[in-house]
Design a protein around this motif. Structure first.
Motif, short mmCIF file in Angstrom:
data_model
loop_
_atom_site.label_atom_id
_atom_site.label_comp_id
_atom_site.label_asym_id
_atom_site.label_seq_id
_atom_site.Cartn_x
_atom_site.Cartn_y
_atom_site.Cartn_z
N VAL A 351 0.84 -1.20 0.00
CA VAL A 351 0.00 0.00 0.00
C VAL A 351 0.87 1.24 0.00
CG1 VAL A 351 -1.81 1.27 1.21
CG2 VAL A 351 -1.79 -1.23 1.28
N SER A 352 0.55 2.19 -0.86
CA SER A 352 1.24 3.49 -0.87
C SER A 352 0.19 4.60 -0.92
CB SER A 352 2.18 3.59 -2.08
OG SER A 352 1.45 3.50 -3.29
N ALA A 353 0.64 5.82 -0.72
CA ALA A 353 -0.29 6.95 -0.73
C ALA A 353 0.37 8.18 -1.32
CB ALA A 353 -0.77 7.24 0.70
N THR A 354 -0.44 9.04 -1.89
CA THR A 354 0.05 10.30 -2.44
C THR A 354 -1.08 11.31 -2.41
OG1 THR A 354 1.22 11.31 -4.32
CG2 THR A 354 -0.56 9.79 -4.85
N THR A 355 -0.78 12.56 -2.71
CA THR A 355 -1.80 13.59 -2.87
C THR A 355 -1.79 14.05 -4.32
OG1 THR A 355 -0.34 15.45 -2.40
CG2 THR A 355 -1.35 14.34 -0.50
N SER A 356 -2.74 14.90 -4.65
CA SER A 356 -2.77 15.41 -6.02
C SER A 356 -2.44 16.91 -6.05
CB SER A 356 -4.13 15.14 -6.67
OG SER A 356 -5.19 15.63 -5.86
N ASP A 357 -1.67 17.37 -5.06
CA ASP A 357 -1.15 18.75 -5.02
C ASP A 357 -2.24 19.80 -5.20
OD1 ASP A 357 1.46 17.94 -4.58
OD2 ASP A 357 1.91 17.80 -6.74
N GLY A 358 -3.35 19.58 -4.52
CA GLY A 358 -4.43 20.57 -4.55
C GLY A 358 -5.29 20.53 -5.78
N LEU A 359 -5.02 19.61 -6.71
CA LEU A 359 -5.78 19.56 -7.95
C LEU A 359 -6.93 18.56 -7.85
CD1 LEU A 359 -2.82 19.50 -10.51
CD2 LEU A 359 -4.18 21.47 -9.79
N GLY A 360 -8.05 18.89 -8.49
CA GLY A 360 -9.18 17.97 -8.56
C GLY A 360 -9.87 17.76 -7.23
N PHE A 361 -10.85 16.83 -7.22
CA PHE A 361 -11.65 16.64 -6.02
C PHE A 361 -10.83 16.07 -4.87
CE2 PHE A 361 -11.89 12.45 -7.92
CZ PHE A 361 -11.92 11.58 -6.84
N THR A 362 -9.79 15.27 -5.18
CA THR A 362 -8.95 14.76 -4.09
C THR A 362 -8.11 15.88 -3.50
OG1 THR A 362 -7.25 14.07 -5.68
CG2 THR A 362 -8.87 12.42 -5.02
N GLY A 363 -7.58 16.74 -4.35
CA GLY A 363 -6.77 17.86 -3.87
C GLY A 363 -7.57 18.87 -3.07
N LYS A 364 -8.84 19.01 -3.43
CA LYS A 364 -9.70 19.95 -2.71
C LYS A 364 -10.29 19.34 -1.44
CE LYS A 364 -11.05 22.22 -7.04
NZ LYS A 364 -12.16 22.44 -8.01
N GLY A 365 -9.96 18.08 -1.17
CA GLY A 365 -10.44 17.44 0.05
C GLY A 365 -11.90 17.03 -0.01
N GLU A 366 -12.38 16.75 -1.20
CA GLU A 366 -13.79 16.35 -1.33
C GLU A 366 -13.98 14.83 -1.24
OE1 GLU A 366 -14.87 17.96 -5.07
OE2 GLU A 366 -14.90 20.04 -4.36
N GLY A 367 -12.92 14.08 -1.43
CA GLY A 367 -13.05 12.63 -1.39
C GLY A 367 -11.71 11.96 -1.64
N VAL A 368 -11.76 10.64 -1.85
CA VAL A 368 -10.54 9.86 -2.07
C VAL A 368 -10.67 9.09 -3.37
CG1 VAL A 368 -10.25 9.59 0.43
CG2 VAL A 368 -11.27 7.73 -0.90
N ALA A 369 -9.52 8.76 -3.95
CA ALA A 369 -9.45 7.86 -5.10
C ALA A 369 -8.42 6.79 -4.76
CB ALA A 369 -9.04 8.61 -6.36
N VAL A 370 -8.69 5.57 -5.21
CA VAL A 370 -7.77 4.47 -4.97
C VAL A 370 -7.58 3.71 -6.28
CG1 VAL A 370 -7.27 2.37 -3.66
CG2 VAL A 370 -8.56 4.24 -2.59
N ILE A 371 -6.32 3.44 -6.62
CA ILE A 371 -5.99 2.64 -7.80
C ILE A 371 -5.30 1.37 -7.30
CG2 ILE A 371 -4.67 2.50 -9.94
CD1 ILE A 371 -4.84 5.58 -10.06
N ALA A 372 -5.72 0.22 -7.84
CA ALA A 372 -5.11 -1.06 -7.45
C ALA A 372 -4.75 -1.84 -8.70
CB ALA A 372 -6.07 -1.86 -6.58
N THR A 373 -3.65 -2.58 -8.63
CA THR A 373 -3.29 -3.52 -9.67
C THR A 373 -3.12 -4.89 -9.03
OG1 THR A 373 -0.92 -3.07 -9.42
CG2 THR A 373 -2.12 -1.76 -11.06
N ALA A 374 -3.48 -5.92 -9.78
CA ALA A 374 -3.38 -7.29 -9.27
C ALA A 374 -2.75 -8.19 -10.31
CB ALA A 374 -4.78 -7.81 -8.91
N LEU A 375 -2.01 -9.17 -9.85
CA LEU A 375 -1.43 -10.20 -10.71
C LEU A 375 -1.98 -11.55 -10.28
CD1 LEU A 375 2.17 -10.61 -11.95
CD2 LEU A 375 1.10 -12.51 -10.75
N VAL A 376 -2.50 -12.30 -11.24
CA VAL A 376 -2.98 -13.66 -10.96
C VAL A 376 -2.34 -14.63 -11.94
CG1 VAL A 376 -5.19 -12.79 -10.07
CG2 VAL A 376 -5.02 -13.49 -12.46
N THR A 377 -2.26 -15.87 -11.53
CA THR A 377 -1.71 -16.92 -12.40
C THR A 377 -2.70 -18.06 -12.50
OG1 THR A 377 -0.60 -18.00 -10.53
CG2 THR A 377 0.67 -16.37 -11.78
N ALA A 378 -2.62 -18.77 -13.63
CA ALA A 378 -3.48 -19.93 -13.84
C ALA A 378 -2.67 -21.05 -14.45
CB ALA A 378 -4.65 -19.59 -14.76
#
Length: 378
Positions: A351-378
């Motif tokens: 898990v890591s975290a960052t800000t958007s330097d005051g830009l957009g709804f996350t920067g204005k403190g209106e909410g959060v965004a989360v991006i995830a990547t996953a690797l699976v094998t079969a």
């Protein structure tokens, strides 16, 4: 899981031609029984009902329940048709589409089950997967060839065979003869049957040579497929709600709005895993119109998603998550958060975290965004 679809897996055959010394469903290849392979391939498509040999119900339950604790296991009858009837008898009233599937077609791709269910929903007809016949076909009498059959009008059919529930029930209730498959019984009762494209992997395990082929096909797939998926979720802050993030409670922090607990991190992980396994997205599996998930915590969604991914034949390799928000600050709880998520996923989660330097709804403190990547094998 689609709540109005049932997958009825017929596994009550004796397997005499296989010569394995056990009922066919309990013969093993690639480290698991025929039944286990079949159940894993069907898990998550709909309500599972397994029809097992009456004398082996406990053994069948021991195989099925770790994969799907909600599956129903019943004893079969003296014929395949009687076994299917036994399975139909235990279906709950809300089931509208029934897929009848042979456990012996243990490597049938999940996509084939989903394609049959979708075609039944779209057409209202019986639907069977089929492959064109490639060999030249002769009509014979003993050893004498009488004629060559036009193979352009022939098809080799497989399972699952899908049907709308009510006409299938009526067809079985009125059956007065034994049919070689469910489509023939359905058609004899006046039902229309159409085809969808089948798969070479959906071959039927009947002889020792078939079992060896299954071992080879499954072995070829081990470690041969690596897939990645991406998931993203956003939620607005809601001061009236507690904050749940990554399956953990964060006291003294502003919460997130949502149909469930608003856990954007857990939801993004689910989307990434489903994406990697080719299973759609969280909205298609746990929709906001489903009252069962109102207020549900992220743990619930992750556990269910991992079960779906594993049921489709995949193992999770790892998951990486990034939170984009002004808060909460993860530093003090990062180790705890990663350990908790890793235990839920059954694989490393970073898990890591960052800000958007005051830009957009996350920067204005209106909410959060989360991006995830996953690797699976079969």
């Amino acid at each position: 899981m689609t709540p109005h679809v049932a997958v009825l897996i017929v596994a009550a055959g004796s397997g005499t031609r296989l010569g394995a010394g056990v009922p066919k469903a309990f013969a093993r290849f690639a480290g698991a029984t025929v039944l286990e392979h079949a159940v894993r391939g069907a898990f998550g498509v709909g309500r599972l009902v397994v029809v097992a040999p009456p004398e082996s119900i406990d053994e069948a339950r021991a195989i099925v329940e770790p994969i799907d604790p909600e599956a129903v296991v019943v004893g079969g009858g003296a014929s395949r048709q009687a076994s299917v009837a036994a399975g139909l008898a235990v279906l709950e009233p809300g089931i509208r589409i029934v897929l009848v599937h042979d456990a012996a077609r243990a490597l049938t791709p999940r996509q084939q089950l989903e394609a049959v269910a979708s075609a039944v929903a779209e057409t209202g007809a019986g639907v069977i997967p089929a492959l064109p016949v490639s060999d030249t076909i002769k009509l014979v009498d003993g050893q004498t060839v009488l004629d060559t059959v036009d193979r352009s009008r022939l098809a080799a059919v497989q399972t699952p065979q899908g049907f709308p529930r009510e006409p299938l029930d009526r067809a079985y209730a009125g059956a007065t003869a034994e049919y070689t498959d469910d489509a023939a019984l359905f058609a004899a009762a006046g039902g229309i049957v159409v085809t969808v494209e089948g798969s070479p992997l959906a071959f039927k395990i009947t002889t020792a040579a078939d079992l060896a082929r299954a071992e080879q096909e499954a072995g070829d797939a081990v470690g041969a497929t690596i897939r990645t998926g991406v998931g993203m979720d956003v939620h607005a802050y809601d001061a009236a709600e507690p904050l749940w993030l990554g399956g953990l409670y964060w006291p003294d922090e502003v919460g997130l709005s949502g149909h469930s607990d608003g856990d954007a991190m857990s939801h993004a992980i689910c989307d990434a895993l489903l994406s990697a396994a080719g299973l759609g997205d969280i909205g298609g599996k746990f929709g906001t119109d489903d009252p069962r998930f109102a207020g549900a915590h992220g743990d619930v969604f992750i556990r269910e998603t991992v079960a779906l991914v594993q049921g489709a034949g995949f193992e999770v390799g790892n998951v990486a998550v990034q939170l984009i928000a002004n808060g909460p600050r993860l530093g003090a709880r990062r180790v705890e958060l990663e350990a908790h998520l890793s235990s839920l996923v059954g694989a490393p989660v970073s898990v890591s975290a960052t800000t958007s330097d005051g830009l957009g709804f996350t920067g204005k403190g209106e909410g959060v965004a989360v991006i995830a990547t996953a690797l699976v094998t079969a």
